[in-house]
Scaffold this active site. Structure first.
Site, PDB file in Angstrom:
ATOM      1  CB  VAL A  11     -11.837   6.517  -0.704  1.00  0.00           C
ATOM      2  CG1 VAL A  11     -10.925   7.551  -0.074  1.00  0.00           C
ATOM      3  CG2 VAL A  11     -11.986   5.300   0.203  1.00  0.00           C
ATOM      4  CG  ASN A 214      -9.531  -1.094   8.867  1.00  0.00           C
ATOM      5  OD1 ASN A 214     -10.423  -0.478   9.435  1.00  0.00           O
ATOM      6  ND2 ASN A 214      -9.214  -0.878   7.610  1.00  0.00           N
ATOM      7  CB  CYS A 266     -11.532  -2.219   4.676  1.00  0.00           C
ATOM      8  SG  CYS A 266     -11.411  -0.754   3.669  1.00  0.00           S
TER       9      CYS A 266
HETATM   10  N1  NAD Z   1     -13.976   1.414   0.087  1.00  0.00           N
HETATM   11  C1  NAD Z   1     -13.735   1.717   1.337  1.00  0.00           C
HETATM   12  O1  NAD Z   1     -14.630   1.682   2.177  1.00  0.00           O
HETATM   13  C2  NAD Z   1     -12.364   2.153   1.793  1.00  0.00           C
HETATM   14  C3  NAD Z   1     -12.204   2.577   3.105  1.00  0.00           C
HETATM   15  C4  NAD Z   1     -10.952   2.987   3.536  1.00  0.00           C
HETATM   16  C5  NAD Z   1      -9.872   2.987   2.650  1.00  0.00           C
HETATM   17  N2  NAD Z   1     -10.040   2.547   1.363  1.00  0.00           N
HETATM   18  C6  NAD Z   1      -8.875   2.594   0.478  1.00  0.00           C
HETATM   19  O2  NAD Z   1      -9.024   3.718  -0.380  1.00  0.00           O
HETATM   20  C7  NAD Z   1      -8.520   3.437  -1.687  1.00  0.00           C
HETATM   21  C8  NAD Z   1      -9.621   3.602  -2.724  1.00  0.00           C
HETATM   22  O3  NAD Z   1     -10.667   2.710  -2.401  1.00  0.00           O
HETATM   23  P1  NAD Z   1     -12.031   2.724  -3.222  1.00  0.00           P
HETATM   24  O4  NAD Z   1     -12.897   1.714  -2.585  1.00  0.00           O
HETATM   25  O5  NAD Z   1     -12.516   4.127  -3.355  1.00  0.00           O
HETATM   26  O6  NAD Z   1     -11.476   2.204  -4.644  1.00  0.00           O
HETATM   27  P2  NAD Z   1     -12.238   1.999  -6.038  1.00  0.00           P
HETATM   28  O7  NAD Z   1     -11.468   0.944  -6.727  1.00  0.00           O
HETATM   29  O8  NAD Z   1     -13.700   1.871  -5.793  1.00  0.00           O
HETATM   30  O9  NAD Z   1     -12.017   3.391  -6.792  1.00  0.00           O
HETATM   31  C9  NAD Z   1     -10.791   3.834  -7.316  1.00  0.00           C
HETATM   32  C10 NAD Z   1     -11.071   4.652  -8.571  1.00  0.00           C
HETATM   33  O10 NAD Z   1      -9.848   5.207  -9.028  1.00  0.00           O
HETATM   34  C11 NAD Z   1      -9.905   5.236 -10.457  1.00  0.00           C
HETATM   35  N3  NAD Z   1      -8.531   5.398 -10.960  1.00  0.00           N
HETATM   36  C12 NAD Z   1      -7.524   4.496 -10.972  1.00  0.00           C
HETATM   37  N4  NAD Z   1      -6.402   5.059 -11.498  1.00  0.00           N
HETATM   38  C13 NAD Z   1      -6.706   6.344 -11.808  1.00  0.00           C
HETATM   39  C14 NAD Z   1      -5.983   7.427 -12.345  1.00  0.00           C
HETATM   40  N5  NAD Z   1      -4.699   7.318 -12.680  1.00  0.00           N
HETATM   41  N6  NAD Z   1      -6.614   8.597 -12.538  1.00  0.00           N
HETATM   42  C15 NAD Z   1      -7.909   8.745 -12.204  1.00  0.00           C
HETATM   43  N7  NAD Z   1      -8.662   7.746 -11.683  1.00  0.00           N
HETATM   44  C16 NAD Z   1      -8.059   6.565 -11.472  1.00  0.00           C
HETATM   45  C17 NAD Z   1     -10.554   3.915 -10.811  1.00  0.00           C
HETATM   46  O11 NAD Z   1     -11.084   3.938 -12.114  1.00  0.00           O
HETATM   47  C18 NAD Z   1     -11.632   3.838  -9.734  1.00  0.00           C
HETATM   48  O12 NAD Z   1     -12.849   4.419 -10.151  1.00  0.00           O
HETATM   49  C19 NAD Z   1      -7.966   2.008  -1.601  1.00  0.00           C
HETATM   50  O13 NAD Z   1      -6.602   2.087  -1.290  1.00  0.00           O
HETATM   51  C20 NAD Z   1      -8.735   1.400  -0.447  1.00  0.00           C
HETATM   52  O14 NAD Z   1      -8.007   0.372   0.182  1.00  0.00           O
HETATM   53  C21 NAD Z   1     -11.280   2.152   0.925  1.00  0.00           C
END
Ligand code: NAD
Length: 488
Positions: A11, A214, A266
Site C-alpha cells: 500500500v 471487501n 485482505c
Molecule cells: N496488501 C494489500 O493489498 C492491502 C489492500 C488494502 C489495504 N491494506 C491494508 O494496508 C495496510 C498495509 O498493508 P501492506 O500490505 O502494505 O503491509 P506490509 O506489511 O506489506 O507493509 C507495511 C510496511 O510498514 C513498515 N513499517 C512498520 N512500522 C513502521 C514504522 N514505524 N515506520 C516505518 N515503516 C514501518 C514495515 O516494515 C512494512 O514494510 C494494512 O493495514 C493492510 O490491511 C492492504
C-alpha cells in the site's frame, strides 16, 4: 505538495510512487533495513506490475526518496500530509494495532502544526474512535496543538495496484478529527488528478465502507462457489450460467468465478475477523460465517478431487500449477496453494509445484515443509499422477496438453480456477474436473458428465447460449469476459 508515507509495503509503496507520478514531492519512510536497502538500490521488495518503472523514474529525479524513520524527521516536519500505511495483521488471522500505535507515537510529534495526518492502513472498527484521542495526546505531550486526522482506506487490488491508484472508482475520506475541514480540503487537492469522486464520510463510516466492500466481494465469490456446487449436482455449466447472469446490471459478472476460493492479505482475514469480532459483542453474522465456511470448503474439495483422481494418494505425485494467491503477484499471504499442498502432503502424496514467480515458489517451500519446487511446468508434470491448477497464470492456458500427455503417469487434471478449456484437455486424453463445469472423461471432448453421474451434457461454445448475429460475437465475447472478470 510535500508528502511523507510511513511504511513501504504494497500500500505505502504504491501510494508513494503514484503520488510522485502526479508531481508531488514524496519521501517514503521504511523501518525495515532490508527493505530500505533494496529500494535504495533501485530494487523492489515485491512484484507489482508497472511499479518498478514508476519507482525507477521518480527515484531518478529525486521526487521520490526513501528514508529510515530516524533519517526522516526533518522531511516529516516539512510535509503537508503524512500517510500511515503500516501493517495491521497479527500474522495469525487477527488484527493488531501495536505497529500503528508505535508509528503514531514516533511520527505525530514531529509533524508541523499545519500538517494533516492520513491513515491508509485498514483499522479494526473499535480502534477508529480512539484515534483522535491518541493523536491529540501525542501532540499535547510535546506541547503541540491538534492536527487534522483522516482515514483514507485503500481499495487497490494487488496486481492492478497502479491502475487502481491512478484511476480509482472512488476515493473515500473519513473524518476522524478535522473541525475546520482543513485536512479534507488539502487531501482533496492532493488527489485532484485522480479525477474520481471523493466521498467524505465520518471516520467510522469510511472504515466500514472499506470493510463492507471487501465483505461483499468475498460473498460474491462464495456465492459463485455455492452456485457451482448446484451446477455440478444438476448438470448445469456455471460459466454459461454466470455469463447470462452478468447481463443483469443489478448483478454484474465480476467476482462470480468459482474455484478454490479467495486468498491474499485482505479478504480471508477480514471475513474471519469480522465474524469473530461481531461474535464477541453478541452480534451473529450467519451470512459471513457461511462465506468463510464455503471458502475453506473449496480448498478441501480441491484436495478431495485430486485424491479421487488417483488410484492411491499415498505415494502419488501431484503437480500443482501456481502458488501465489492470484496471478501477476508474488504474494503468498493466505494463498489457497499453501493449505492445499500441506493437506496433500499429509495424505502421503509427493507434491511438486511450479509458479512463474521463482522467489515466491522458494518461499512457499519454506512455508510448507516437504513441498518440492520445479523449475518449469514440464518438470512439475513429468511422471505426475494428477495435475492441479491453483493460480490462473496466463501461461497455463498455453500448455500443449497433447504433448504433456506423453510425460505424465496419470491423466487427470483438476482445475481450481476454471481456467482451462475442458474440451481441449479432454481431447488431449486427460480427464477434467473444474468447479461447476461437470466432469469430462479423458478422450471424450465435448461431453461433460454432471458430478452426480446423470446424463452427460454437451459442452456449449463460449457464447453458445447467447443469440447474436455472427458479426457481433467477438465484441460480445469480450464484454462477457470482462463482466465475468477474475475472482480475486
Ligand atoms: N496488501 C494489500 O493489498 C492491502 C489492500 C488494502 C489495504 N491494506 C491494508 O494496508 C495496510 C498495509 O498493508 P501492506 O500490505 O502494505 O503491509 P506490509 O506489511 O506489506 O507493509 C507495511 C510496511 O510498514 C513498515 N513499517 C512498520 N512500522 C513502521 C514504522 N514505524 N515506520 C516505518 N515503516 C514501518 C514495515 O516494515 C512494512 O514494510 C494494512 O493495514 C493492510 O490491511 C492492504
Amino acid at each position: 505538495m510535500r508528502v511523507s508515507v510511513i511504511g513501504l509495503g504494497y500500500v505505502g509503496l504504491v501510494t508513494s510512487a503514484g503520488l510522485a507520478e502526479w508531481g508531488h514531492d514524496v519521501v517514503g519512510v521504511e523501518a525495515s533495513e532490508a527493505r530500505l536497502s533494496l529500494l535504495r538500490e533501485g530494487r523492489l521488495p515485491f512484484y507489482e506490475p508497472g511499479l518498478d518503472e514508476l519507482v525507477g523514474r521518480h527515484g531518478g529525479t529525486g521526487r521520490l526518496r526513501f528514508a529510515s524513520p530516524a533519517e526522516a524527521e526533518e522531511e516529516i516536519n516539512a510535509s503537508e500530509i503524512v500517510f500511515i500505511a503500516v501493517g495491521t495483521h497479527d500474522g495469525n488471522g487477527g488484527w493488531q494495532t501495536d505497529t500503528a500505535c508505535a508509528a503514531l507515537e514516533s511520527i505525530v510529534p514531529h509533524m508541523a502544526d499545519d500538517a494533516t495526518l492520513v491513515i491508509r492502513s485498514t483499522l479494526p472498527p473499535e480502534f477508529v474512535d480512539t484515534l483522535a484521542g491518541i493523536v491529540r495526546e501525542h501532540r499535547r505531550d510535546h506541547g503541540k496543538g491538534a492536527i487534522p486526522v483522516l482515514l483514507n482506506p485503500e481499495f487497490t487490488r494487488e496486481a492492478r495496484a497502479i491502475q487502481d491508484f491512478m484511476h480509482p472508482d472512488r476515493i473515500v475520506l473519513g473524518v476522524i478529527d478535522d473541525p475546520e475541514q482543513i485536512g479534507v480540503e488539502r487531501t482533496q487537492r492532493l488527489y485532484e488528478q485522480a479525477e474520481a469522486p471523493i466521498v467524505v464520510l465520518r471516520g467510522l463510516d469510511a472504515a466500514f465502507s472499506k470493510l463492507g466492500a471487501n465483505l461483499f466481494l468475498a460473498t460474491k465469490i462464495s456465492f459463485a462457489n455455492e452456485l457451482a456446487a448446484l451446477c455440478d449436482a444438476y448438470g448445469a455449466q456455471v460459466d454459461q450460467v454466470v455469463s447470462a447472469m452478468a447481463y443483469d446490471t443489478r448483478i454484474g459478472g465480476a467476482f462470480l468465478r468459482p474455484g478454490v476460493g479467495f486468498g491474499g492479505s485482505c479478504l480471508p482475514h477480514q471475513v474471519s475477523m469480522t465474524v469473530k469480532a461481531a461474535m464477541e459483542i453478541g452480534i451473529p453474522t450467519p451470512l459471513l460465517a457461511a462465506v468463510d465456511h464455503i471458502n475453506h470448503r473449496q480448498r478441501d474439495q480441491f484436495v478431495e478431487r485430486i485424491t479421487e483422481s488417483v488410484t492411491d494418494i499415498e505415494g502419488a505425485k501431484v503437480a500443482l500449477l501456481g502458488l501465489t494467491f492470484k496471478p501477476h503477484t508474488d504474494d503468498l499471504r493466505d494463498a489457497p496453494s499453501l493449505t492445499i499442498a500441506d493437506a496433500l502432503l499429509k495424505r502421503g502424496a509427493r507434491v511438486v509445484a511450479y509458479d512463474p514467480m521463482a522467489d515466491a515458489a522458494e518461499r512457499a517451500a519454506e512455508l510448507v515443509p516437504g513441498l518440492e519446487i520445479a523449475a518449469s511446468v514440464s518438470d512439475a508434470i513429468a511422471d505426475a499422477d494428477a495435475i492441479g491448477l491453483i493460480t490462473e497464470w496466463p501461461e497455463f492456458s498455453e500448455i500443449d496438453w497433447t504433448s504433456a500427455r506423453g510425460s505424465v503417469r496419470g491423466a487427470a487434471i483438476v482445475d481450481g480456477r476454471n481456467a482451462l478449456s475442458p474440451d481441449r484437455v479432454a481431447e488431449a486424453g486427460f480427464s477434467y474436473r473444474g468447479f461447476g463445469r461437470g466432469y469430462a472423461p479423458a478422450s471424450e471432448a465435448g461431453v461433460l458428465q454432471p458430478e452426480n453421474g446423470r446424463t452427460p451434457i454437451a459442452i456449449q461454445p463460449d457464447v453458445g447460449a447467447v443469440s447474436l448475429p455472427a458479426t457481433a460475437i467477438p465484441a460480445q465475447s469480450m464484454r462477457l469476459a470482462e463482466r465475468v472478470g477474475r475472482s480475486d
